[in-house]
Write a protein that holds these residues in place. Sequence first.
Motif, short mmCIF file in Angstrom:
data_model
loop_
_atom_site.label_atom_id
_atom_site.label_comp_id
_atom_site.label_asym_id
_atom_site.label_seq_id
_atom_site.Cartn_x
_atom_site.Cartn_y
_atom_site.Cartn_z
N THR A 1 0.81 -1.22 0.00
CA THR A 1 0.00 0.00 0.00
C THR A 1 0.85 1.27 0.00
N ALA A 2 1.67 1.45 1.04
CA ALA A 2 2.36 2.74 1.21
C ALA A 2 3.35 3.03 0.08
N ILE A 3 4.19 2.07 -0.26
CA ILE A 3 5.21 2.31 -1.28
C ILE A 3 4.60 2.43 -2.68
N PRO A 4 3.64 1.56 -3.06
CA PRO A 4 3.02 1.75 -4.37
C PRO A 4 2.35 3.11 -4.55
N ILE A 5 1.64 3.57 -3.52
CA ILE A 5 0.96 4.85 -3.66
C ILE A 5 1.96 6.00 -3.68
N LEU A 6 3.07 5.84 -2.96
CA LEU A 6 4.13 6.85 -2.99
C LEU A 6 4.73 6.94 -4.39
N PHE A 7 5.03 5.80 -4.98
CA PHE A 7 5.62 5.77 -6.33
C PHE A 7 4.66 6.40 -7.35
N CYS A 8 3.40 6.00 -7.30
CA CYS A 8 2.42 6.48 -8.29
C CYS A 8 2.14 7.96 -8.10
N TYR A 9 2.22 8.44 -6.87
CA TYR A 9 2.08 9.88 -6.64
C TYR A 9 3.25 10.62 -7.28
N GLY A 10 4.46 10.10 -7.07
CA GLY A 10 5.63 10.72 -7.69
C GLY A 10 5.51 10.74 -9.20
N GLU B 1 12.10 7.44 -7.04
CA GLU B 1 13.34 6.75 -6.66
C GLU B 1 13.34 6.40 -5.18
N ARG B 2 12.78 7.29 -4.36
CA ARG B 2 12.71 7.01 -2.92
C ARG B 2 11.82 5.80 -2.65
N ALA B 3 10.70 5.71 -3.37
CA ALA B 3 9.79 4.56 -3.21
C ALA B 3 10.51 3.26 -3.55
N TYR B 4 11.25 3.27 -4.66
CA TYR B 4 11.94 2.05 -5.07
C TYR B 4 13.07 1.70 -4.09
N THR B 5 13.73 2.72 -3.57
CA THR B 5 14.78 2.49 -2.56
C THR B 5 14.19 1.86 -1.31
N PHE B 6 13.03 2.36 -0.87
CA PHE B 6 12.35 1.78 0.30
C PHE B 6 12.07 0.30 0.06
N LEU B 7 11.61 -0.03 -1.14
CA LEU B 7 11.26 -1.42 -1.44
C LEU B 7 12.49 -2.31 -1.37
N MET B 8 13.63 -1.79 -1.78
CA MET B 8 14.86 -2.58 -1.74
C MET B 8 15.44 -2.69 -0.33
N GLN B 9 14.92 -1.90 0.60
CA GLN B 9 15.39 -1.96 1.98
C GLN B 9 14.51 -2.85 2.86
N LEU B 10 13.43 -3.37 2.30
CA LEU B 10 12.54 -4.27 3.04
C LEU B 10 12.82 -5.72 2.64
N PRO B 11 12.60 -6.65 3.55
CA PRO B 11 12.86 -8.07 3.23
C PRO B 11 11.89 -8.60 2.18
#
Length: 287
Positions: A202-211, A221-231
């Motif tokens: 939810t949070a990261i997809p909506i952040l990316f699509c808002y950007g 880029e921040r959204a994708y970075t967050f995704l790469m920092q999660l397991p």
Amino acid sequence: TALTIQSWKDRLVTERWMRKIQSVQQSIADHHHWDELLWRMLAANFGLKANTALFESIAASLPYLLIAKNRHDPILLEALLFGQAHLLDKQFTDDYPISLQAQYQFLKKKYRLMPAAAFPVFLRMRPAAFPTIRLSQLAALLHKQLNLFSKIVAADSVQALQSLFAVQASDYWLTHYRFDEMSAYSTKKLGADMIVNICINTAIPILFCYGQAIQDSAIMERAYTFLMQLPAESNKAIRLWQQMGIQLGHAADSQALLELRKQYCDQKKCLDCALGNAILYKTPKML
């Protein structure tokens, strides 16, 4: 090449995010109302697989503006959510559900509410994931986090993003999993795995699509970075990939593989897939 595979994974993740957002947007008149979009996605996420239909129906029946009007009082929020979920339809002996029932009857008449089209599922579920507990946690989040969408956009680290969802069910649920049924004392905090799940879905997809919508590459880029920092996620589909020798380093990998299977493998779109082409045309360097 490794670069080709990485580019394909990036594209798969983007496609997955856009598909998630668009599926919700189709049911919302104002496609630019990000708070409403977040509310719908968040509710569905809290329902998980067993109760997705119920939670989606609850969110559709309770517009975000109505939620915002009542977010100052967690009891009102619980009354709305539990009432719309058909969980206040019977007679109770405990004071708390009796109080919620009275509040809901008033709110139902005031806002001319129609209950959800689906019904709660408890069968074959862990008690911690019962819809009662998830609805109380969702109410706590709505009460605690004013302007949640803005806070997601402002989050400057994955830890800050995760901290937004650190909530627990209300006090009644310390000794209950269902109304009128006592249980051993335990705090019903939203678990770390569930918080990661919410961030990923939810949070990261909506952040990316808002950007993307406002053409801000830094947010994307921040959204994708967050995704790469999660397991990476762990489920049946992911385990099948792992059994084939595919290694996963983070959530971006698992999201890409979930999209690959659902939108390409299951639909036999091998020719539209970079990996499928590599296999069919025997280009070992790509593999």
